[in-house]
Design a protein around this motif. Structure first.
Motif, PDB file in Angstrom:
ATOM      1  N   GLU A   1      13.899  -5.963  -4.517  1.00  0.00           N
ATOM      2  CA  GLU A   1      12.677  -6.336  -5.337  1.00  0.00           C
ATOM      3  C   GLU A   1      11.296  -5.870  -4.649  1.00  0.00           C
ATOM      4  OE1 GLU A   1      10.555  -8.020  -8.264  1.00  0.00           O
ATOM      5  OE2 GLU A   1      12.854  -7.488  -8.223  1.00  0.00           O
ATOM      6  N   VAL A   2      11.186  -5.924  -3.365  1.00  0.00           N
ATOM      7  CA  VAL A   2      10.222  -5.368  -2.952  1.00  0.00           C
ATOM      8  C   VAL A   2       9.902  -4.031  -2.990  1.00  0.00           C
ATOM      9  CG1 VAL A   2       8.958  -5.207  -0.599  1.00  0.00           C
ATOM     10  CG2 VAL A   2      10.022  -7.304  -1.024  1.00  0.00           C
ATOM     11  N   ARG A   3      10.858  -3.240  -2.967  1.00  0.00           N
ATOM     12  CA  ARG A   3      10.701  -1.910  -3.313  1.00  0.00           C
ATOM     13  C   ARG A   3      10.354  -1.552  -4.844  1.00  0.00           C
ATOM     14  NH1 ARG A   3      15.739  -0.102   0.334  1.00  0.00           N
ATOM     15  NH2 ARG A   3      14.615   0.383   2.329  1.00  0.00           N
ATOM     16  N   ARG A   4      11.017  -2.512  -5.543  1.00  0.00           N
ATOM     17  CA  ARG A   4      10.721  -2.063  -6.932  1.00  0.00           C
ATOM     18  C   ARG A   4       8.979  -2.349  -7.217  1.00  0.00           C
ATOM     19  NH1 ARG A   4       9.883  -4.654 -11.557  1.00  0.00           N
ATOM     20  NH2 ARG A   4       9.919  -6.664 -10.469  1.00  0.00           N
ATOM     21  N   ARG A   5       8.801  -3.507  -6.542  1.00  0.00           N
ATOM     22  CA  ARG A   5       7.377  -3.762  -7.231  1.00  0.00           C
ATOM     23  C   ARG A   5       6.178  -2.548  -6.714  1.00  0.00           C
ATOM     24  NH1 ARG A   5       7.297 -10.058  -4.771  1.00  0.00           N
ATOM     25  NH2 ARG A   5       8.566 -10.857  -6.849  1.00  0.00           N
ATOM     26  N   GLY A   6       6.672  -1.703  -5.490  1.00  0.00           N
ATOM     27  CA  GLY A   6       6.053  -0.706  -5.093  1.00  0.00           C
ATOM     28  C   GLY A   6       5.206  -0.836  -3.742  1.00  0.00           C
ATOM     29  N   LEU A   7       5.217   0.386  -3.238  1.00  0.00           N
ATOM     30  CA  LEU A   7       4.406   0.317  -2.022  1.00  0.00           C
ATOM     31  C   LEU A   7       3.350  -0.268  -1.622  1.00  0.00           C
ATOM     32  CD1 LEU A   7       5.474   1.299   1.000  1.00  0.00           C
ATOM     33  CD2 LEU A   7       4.278   3.325   0.323  1.00  0.00           C
ATOM     34  N   ASP A   8       2.323  -0.152  -2.579  1.00  0.00           N
ATOM     35  CA  ASP A   8       0.990  -0.515  -2.678  1.00  0.00           C
ATOM     36  C   ASP A   8       0.985  -1.954  -2.826  1.00  0.00           C
ATOM     37  OD1 ASP A   8      -0.051   2.152  -2.677  1.00  0.00           O
ATOM     38  OD2 ASP A   8      -0.396   2.326  -4.903  1.00  0.00           O
ATOM     39  N   ARG A   9       1.657  -2.582  -3.432  1.00  0.00           N
ATOM     40  CA  ARG A   9       1.894  -4.068  -3.542  1.00  0.00           C
ATOM     41  C   ARG A   9       2.198  -4.648  -2.053  1.00  0.00           C
ATOM     42  NH1 ARG A   9       4.174  -8.002  -8.281  1.00  0.00           N
ATOM     43  NH2 ARG A   9       3.895  -9.840  -7.362  1.00  0.00           N
TER      44      ARG A   9
ATOM     45  N   TRP B   1       8.247   5.131   1.093  1.00  0.00           N
ATOM     46  CA  TRP B   1       9.113   3.901   1.819  1.00  0.00           C
ATOM     47  C   TRP B   1      10.103   4.691   2.765  1.00  0.00           C
ATOM     48  CZ3 TRP B   1       8.643  -0.848   1.066  1.00  0.00           C
ATOM     49  CH2 TRP B   1       7.969  -1.172  -0.225  1.00  0.00           C
ATOM     50  N   GLU B   2      10.214   6.069   2.795  1.00  0.00           N
ATOM     51  CA  GLU B   2      10.951   6.540   3.677  1.00  0.00           C
ATOM     52  C   GLU B   2      10.340   6.294   5.192  1.00  0.00           C
ATOM     53  OE1 GLU B   2      14.047   7.976   3.319  1.00  0.00           O
ATOM     54  OE2 GLU B   2      13.963   7.113   1.084  1.00  0.00           O
ATOM     55  N   GLN B   3       9.112   6.149   5.330  1.00  0.00           N
ATOM     56  CA  GLN B   3       8.673   6.013   6.633  1.00  0.00           C
ATOM     57  C   GLN B   3       8.810   4.481   7.364  1.00  0.00           C
ATOM     58  OE1 GLN B   3       4.591   7.417   4.840  1.00  0.00           O
ATOM     59  NE2 GLN B   3       4.343   7.139   7.030  1.00  0.00           N
ATOM     60  N   LEU B   4       9.819   3.718   6.415  1.00  0.00           N
ATOM     61  CA  LEU B   4      10.019   2.172   6.781  1.00  0.00           C
ATOM     62  C   LEU B   4      11.415   2.292   7.055  1.00  0.00           C
ATOM     63  CD1 LEU B   4       7.865   0.259   4.199  1.00  0.00           C
ATOM     64  CD2 LEU B   4       7.420   0.847   6.771  1.00  0.00           C
ATOM     65  N   THR B   5      11.850   1.926   8.371  1.00  0.00           N
ATOM     66  CA  THR B   5      13.302   1.620   8.434  1.00  0.00           C
ATOM     67  C   THR B   5      13.585   0.252   8.185  1.00  0.00           C
ATOM     68  OG1 THR B   5      13.124   3.488  10.020  1.00  0.00           O
ATOM     69  CG2 THR B   5      15.111   1.702  10.364  1.00  0.00           C
TER      70      THR B   5
END
Length: 415
Positions: free
Chosen positions: A238-246, A268-272
């Motif tokens: 859900e966090v990813r669906r809302r987008g990186l900016d949010r 998002w690929e920069q986040l593990t």
């Protein structure tokens, strides 16, 4: 004990360190890695006095210090009123101890470079799915039907998802923890945070944001820091669906000073995503297969002990093999040497975690108003420093180690 032919499953820090200890003692090791190219996994970690002592024993102290960043303090505040709720200082003890923030790749490189320089065999692209014992020899079953061996001893250093541990008659049950964390490794401008501290911000126990300065992986690279943000694993999609900016805006709301880090995150690929579980192999060996590191025990990262426990395991195993005449008595001694330390720190990690990663408003209230106050009253500062250092009970003697001279270890090395 006569020289042994030993298979080490996994080319992570535990497996690489095991090869260095054991070949130094005269044994022959084969490191068997499932991936085609051994590589580090994850963002950053804290090397505690325990892990640093193991690396110093291997002669790798100067190399790891050259890449890491000294940490003298763990400091955290809650975001509503800025109340200090975590302030643990290594110098509460008179030993001169400290931690070292490092990129996981820096730890891997330090060990891998030494293994490569000594030409220890590493066999890649071999996924081990089982061990067969025939008499006093062991053979490894490789996915696809190949068989490797014979070996006198098999060391499983393949991590928390060990297939060998899962195949045990009494396989350990994994308790998956509700909270995981996003991690990112980013360039760290001077003055952003206290370079000698792991700094954290909390909103109740459901939000934890941290910045750990980790030095430079290579001499020509800029100083870096690891940014981490805890969240429920079930909420990740859900966090990813809302987008990186949010997601970035959420962090800005809690900690605006993190903007120089956040502006570097563009994908998002920069986040593990790190997922955590609590599991223990009650007896860390079966026949002539012995388990070390996360293959033997894993828990919450709240106390930052994971890699350090793995390094202690391999030191204790090497010491046990050097101190006994048979593999059977050595493995029993290894289990005994690590039992109390492992169980204590797994218990402490489980006890501390709900105060910092949970849905409990009550525990957060206790943490913010009572725990932080009590932590200032002796002997609490000394006890907390010993917990973070990994030395609440002595882990060194049973592993055949002598603790570092910390003042010497931290001194600048002559060029």
């Amino acid at each position: 004990m006569k020289p042994l032919k030993i298979a080490i499953v996994g080319a992570g820090p535990a497996g690489l360190a095991a090869s260095l200890f054991l070949t130094r003692a005269g044994h022959i090791t084969d490191i068997i890695e499932r991936f085609d190219s051994p590589a580090p996994v994850g963002s950053a970690l804290m090397l505690q006095p325990t892990g640093l002592t193991v690396l110093e024993t291997l002669g790798l102290g100067p190399a790891i210090h050259a890449t890491g960043n000294r940490i003298d303090r763990l400091f955290g505040t809650e975001t509503t009123r800025g109340r200090t709720v975590l302030d643990v200082r290594y110098n509460a003890l008179p030993s001169g101890r400290y931690g070292l923030g490092v990129h996981r790749a820096a730890l891997f490189d330090t060990l891998y470079d030494e293994v490569s320089a000594r030409r220890h065999p590493i066999f890649t692209g071999q996924k081990i799915v089982g061990v067969m014992e025939e008499g006093d020899r062991s053979y490894l079953s490789v996915e696809g039907g190949e068989r490797l061996g014979p070996y006198d001893l098999v060391i499983d250093a393949s991590g928390a998802r060990s297939e060998l541990a899962a195949a045990l008659p009494r396989a350990p049950r994994a308790r998956n923890l509700v909270y995981g964390a996003f991690w990112a490794t980013l360039d760290c401008p001077d003055g952003l945070v206290d370079q000698a501290a792991l700094t954290q911000r909390y909103d109740k126990a459901s939000v934890m944001i941290g910045v750990l300065p980790i030095g430079s992986r290579k001499p020509d690279m800029p100083k870096q820091a690891a940014l981490f943000w805890s969240l429920k694993v079930a909420d990740v999609d859900e966090v990813r669906r809302r987008g990186l900016d949010r997601w970035k805006q959420t962090i800005r709301g809690y900690w605006p000073e993190c903007e120089p880090l956040l502006e570097q995150v563009t994908d998002w690929e920069q986040l593990t995503l790190a997922r955590y579980a609590h599991r223990t192999v009650k007896v860390p060996y079966s026949g002539r297969t012995v388990f070390v590191g996360d293959a033997a025990h894993s828990t919450s990262p709240q106390l930052g002990q994971g890699a350090n426990m793995a390094l202690l395991d391999v030191a204790a195993l090497a010491h046990a093999l050097a101190s006994h005449d048979t593999i059977e008595t050595a493995l029993s001694a290894y289990a005994g040497a690590r039992r109390m330390h492992v169980r204590l720190f797994q218990l402490l990690s489980l006890a501390f975690t709900p105060f910092y990663q949970s849905d409990s408003a009550a525990l957060a209230w206790i943490r913010d108003r009572l725990v932080a106050t009590i932590a200032k009253v002796p002997p609490a500062p000394q006890i907390l420093a010993a917990i973070v250092s990994g030395t609440l009970v002595d882990p060194f003697a049973a592993a055949g180690l002598s603790e570092c001279d910390w003042l010497r270890a931290s001194a600048p090395q002559p060029s």
